[in-house]
Write a protein that holds these residues in place. Structure first.
Motif, short mmCIF file in Angstrom:
data_model
loop_
_atom_site.label_atom_id
_atom_site.label_comp_id
_atom_site.label_asym_id
_atom_site.label_seq_id
_atom_site.Cartn_x
_atom_site.Cartn_y
_atom_site.Cartn_z
N LYS A 255 5.34 13.99 4.20
CA LYS A 255 5.22 14.70 5.49
C LYS A 255 6.43 15.59 5.76
N LYS A 256 7.41 15.59 4.83
CA LYS A 256 8.65 16.37 4.98
C LYS A 256 9.39 16.01 6.27
N LEU A 257 9.47 14.72 6.54
CA LEU A 257 10.17 14.24 7.73
C LEU A 257 11.64 13.99 7.43
N GLY A 258 12.52 14.49 8.32
CA GLY A 258 13.94 14.21 8.20
C GLY A 258 14.64 14.90 7.06
N GLU A 259 14.10 16.02 6.56
CA GLU A 259 14.74 16.73 5.47
C GLU A 259 15.77 17.72 6.01
N LEU A 260 16.60 18.26 5.10
CA LEU A 260 17.66 19.17 5.53
C LEU A 260 17.08 20.40 6.22
N GLN B 252 15.97 8.22 1.06
CA GLN B 252 16.40 6.89 0.60
C GLN B 252 15.74 6.53 -0.73
N THR B 253 14.54 7.10 -1.00
CA THR B 253 13.79 6.87 -2.25
C THR B 253 13.80 5.41 -2.69
N ARG B 254 13.42 4.55 -1.77
CA ARG B 254 13.51 3.11 -2.02
C ARG B 254 12.15 2.42 -1.90
N THR B 255 11.27 2.93 -1.03
CA THR B 255 10.04 2.22 -0.72
C THR B 255 8.84 3.17 -0.61
N ASN B 256 7.66 2.61 -0.48
CA ASN B 256 6.46 3.42 -0.24
C ASN B 256 6.49 4.07 1.13
N VAL B 257 7.24 3.49 2.04
CA VAL B 257 7.35 4.07 3.38
C VAL B 257 8.16 5.36 3.32
N ASP B 258 9.31 5.33 2.67
CA ASP B 258 10.08 6.59 2.61
C ASP B 258 9.37 7.64 1.76
N ALA B 259 8.51 7.21 0.84
CA ALA B 259 7.70 8.17 0.09
C ALA B 259 6.74 8.90 1.03
N ALA B 260 6.22 8.18 2.02
CA ALA B 260 5.34 8.80 3.00
C ALA B 260 6.10 9.81 3.86
N GLY C 214 0.79 -1.22 0.00
CA GLY C 214 0.00 0.00 0.00
C GLY C 214 0.82 1.27 0.00
N THR C 215 0.09 2.39 0.02
CA THR C 215 0.70 3.71 0.06
C THR C 215 0.13 4.47 1.25
N SER C 216 0.52 5.76 1.35
CA SER C 216 0.06 6.55 2.50
C SER C 216 -1.46 6.70 2.53
N ALA C 217 -2.12 6.46 1.39
CA ALA C 217 -3.57 6.52 1.37
C ALA C 217 -4.19 5.36 2.14
N GLY C 218 -3.43 4.29 2.30
CA GLY C 218 -3.92 3.13 3.04
C GLY C 218 -2.88 2.03 3.07
N PHE C 219 -2.09 1.97 4.16
CA PHE C 219 -1.05 0.96 4.30
C PHE C 219 -1.63 -0.35 4.85
N GLN D 245 7.53 17.12 18.50
CA GLN D 245 6.26 16.44 18.80
C GLN D 245 5.47 16.15 17.52
N SER D 246 5.46 17.08 16.57
CA SER D 246 4.73 16.82 15.33
C SER D 246 5.37 15.69 14.54
N MET D 247 6.72 15.56 14.62
CA MET D 247 7.39 14.43 13.97
C MET D 247 6.92 13.12 14.59
N ILE D 248 6.87 13.07 15.92
CA ILE D 248 6.43 11.85 16.61
C ILE D 248 5.00 11.51 16.21
N ASP D 249 4.16 12.51 16.14
CA ASP D 249 2.76 12.30 15.75
C ASP D 249 2.65 11.79 14.32
N ASP D 250 3.43 12.36 13.41
CA ASP D 250 3.40 11.94 12.01
C ASP D 250 3.90 10.50 11.85
N LEU D 251 4.97 10.17 12.58
CA LEU D 251 5.54 8.82 12.47
C LEU D 251 4.60 7.75 13.01
N ALA D 252 3.71 8.14 13.91
CA ALA D 252 2.75 7.18 14.46
C ALA D 252 1.80 6.64 13.40
#
Length: 417
Positions: free
Chosen positions: A164-169, A152-160, A121-126, A176-183
């Motif tokens: 969410k712009k997680l872990g970018e430069l 990493q541009t390898r999987t549907n997970v890193d696409a998600a 699946g994708t972020s629309a429904g894993f 806290q918003s990172m923790i919430d998004d990763l949940a």
């Protein structure tokens, strides 16, 4: 304690069992291969051995557009060289009995209690399955958590992650918003199953704040930076030091570079909303040497003890499951480490076998680097620290770290081994 007590002394290379002629090859190599060709704007290289600085040189420009020369006190974005400092911060709490390495992360982040492992699946429904075991604190420190980086541009997970712009430069939001998004995003794999370079150390920073009861950046300042008088290290550059911030460049794929972050308008000139334990610090070579000297000295410098020598030994021992190296366990398309003969501890890559790595060094030396091509390593057996500073993204552009390691070890005339 007076700051003077932390200032390193300098000595001729020969007095520290190294060849000055051979060390000069570093500058000659960087000038010929990287500076004159326009691959790097400027560099700083600092070599410390047997208690003394034996080589400290700057070349080229900190800011090519303004023709500002590289200086001894230039401030650099050290990106992932933040990770060892964040890892030490958590291990300080570990020593105080406030956290254990085998505790489930969900004890401190209850919203992660039902994190599943990606199936489809994708972020629309894993579609997910339960992990084989819960994520532990040790998994975050050694990057076996199942988390990832969007680049990493390898999987549907890193696409998600990218969505969410997680872990970018340049990060937005808060810890806290990172923790919430990763949940809401599944893990790449069950914790402990593989090694994947990830936002794990940002999560470590979040935990430092939660467990200590003070903001993460405040803990780092009060417990590490201020005691060690690392006055030029922080999560932003204050106004009175802005003129010392280097420009950051990006490799253009043709052997040249383009301006990536103008120091006059950089986001680093203001305090960030997202305080990144994985890559948010700026520092100088001198400040980072202070941190490295404390580690080389068993966790203490000038009367300031960060952690005990046994805790540091635990951190710099390979923790990859089964005692394997990164070649066997890495799923990452990108890392700041080579793989063969290299293990991973609690915040550092660790050399297990120099022969397998095909690089000079010592079993037990440990290191890491940053996205803008900065690097450091510490070799306790040889009483050696090397720090390299420049500002070029990505760090995979050129094999400069491998080249520097070869030249530096070639300059040793008296080995401790």
């Amino acid at each position: 304690m007076p700051a003077q007590a932390l200032i390193p002394t300098c000595a001729p290379a020969a007095a520290a069992g190294m060849s000055e002629t051979a060390l000069r090859r570093i500058d000659d190599h960087l000038k010929r291969v990287y500076l004159e060709s326009g691959r790097f704007a400027g560099t700083q290289t600092l070599i410390y051995r047997r208690g003394n600085i034996v080589h400290n040189t700057v070349q080229g420009f900190a800011d090519l557009e303004r023709k500002a020369p590289m200086r001894d006190d230039t401030i650099f974005r050290i990106y992932s060289m933040t990770k060892p400092i964040t890892s030490v911060a958590l291990m300080m709490l570990f020593e105080e009995g406030r956290v254990a390495l085998d505790e489930p992360v969900a004890k401190y982040i209850p919203e992660w209690a039902k994190l599943g492992v990606f199936q489809a699946g994708t972020s629309a429904g894993f579609l997910t399955k339960p992990p084989a075991r819960p994520m532990q604190i040790v998994d975050l420190l050694r990057h076996t958590s199942g988390l990832t980086y969007g680049f990493q541009t390898r999987t549907n997970v890193d696409a998600a992650y990218r969505e969410k712009k997680l872990g970018e430069l340049v990060t937005s939001g808060t810890l806290q918003s990172m923790i919430d998004d990763l949940a809401a995003i599944p893990l790449e794999f069950s914790p402990g199953e593989a090694w994947n370079y990830s936002v794990s150390t940002d999560v470590v920073g979040y935990l430092v704040g939660k467990i200590s009861g003070m903001p993460f950046e405040q803990f780092v300042k009060q417990r590490i930076l201020d005691p060690l008088v690392m006055v030029d290290t922080g999560f932003h550059v204050p106004k009175d030091k802005a003129h010392r911030l280097a420009a950051c460049y990006a490799a253009d794929g043709k052997g040249g570079m383009t301006l990536q972050d103008d120091p006059a308008t950089s986001s680093y000139l203001t305090p960030p909303s997202f305080v990144s334990g994985g890559g948010g610090l700026v520092s100088t070579a001198a400040d980072y040497l202070t941190f490295c000297r404390a580690l080389l000295n068993g966790g203490e410098l000038g009367g300031v003890r960060l952690i005990g020598p046994k805790t540091l030994k635990l951190m710099t021992t390979n923790h990859l499951p089964g005692g394997r190296d990164l070649t066997a366990l890495s799923r990452s398309m990108f890392s700041e480490a080579t793989n063969a003969g290299i293990g991973f501890g609690l915040g550092f890559a660790v050399t297990m076998d120099p022969a397998q790595a095909l690089l000079p060094g010592s079993a037990g030396d440990y290191y890491w680097g940053g996205a803008a091509s900065t690097a450091f390593w510490i070799d306790p057996a040889e009483e050696l620290i090397a720090i390299f500073m420049t500002q070029l993204l990505p760090s995979s552009s050129y094999p400069v770290r491998r080249e520097l390691r070869t030249i530096v070890y070639g300059a040793i005339t008296e080995s401790n081994l």
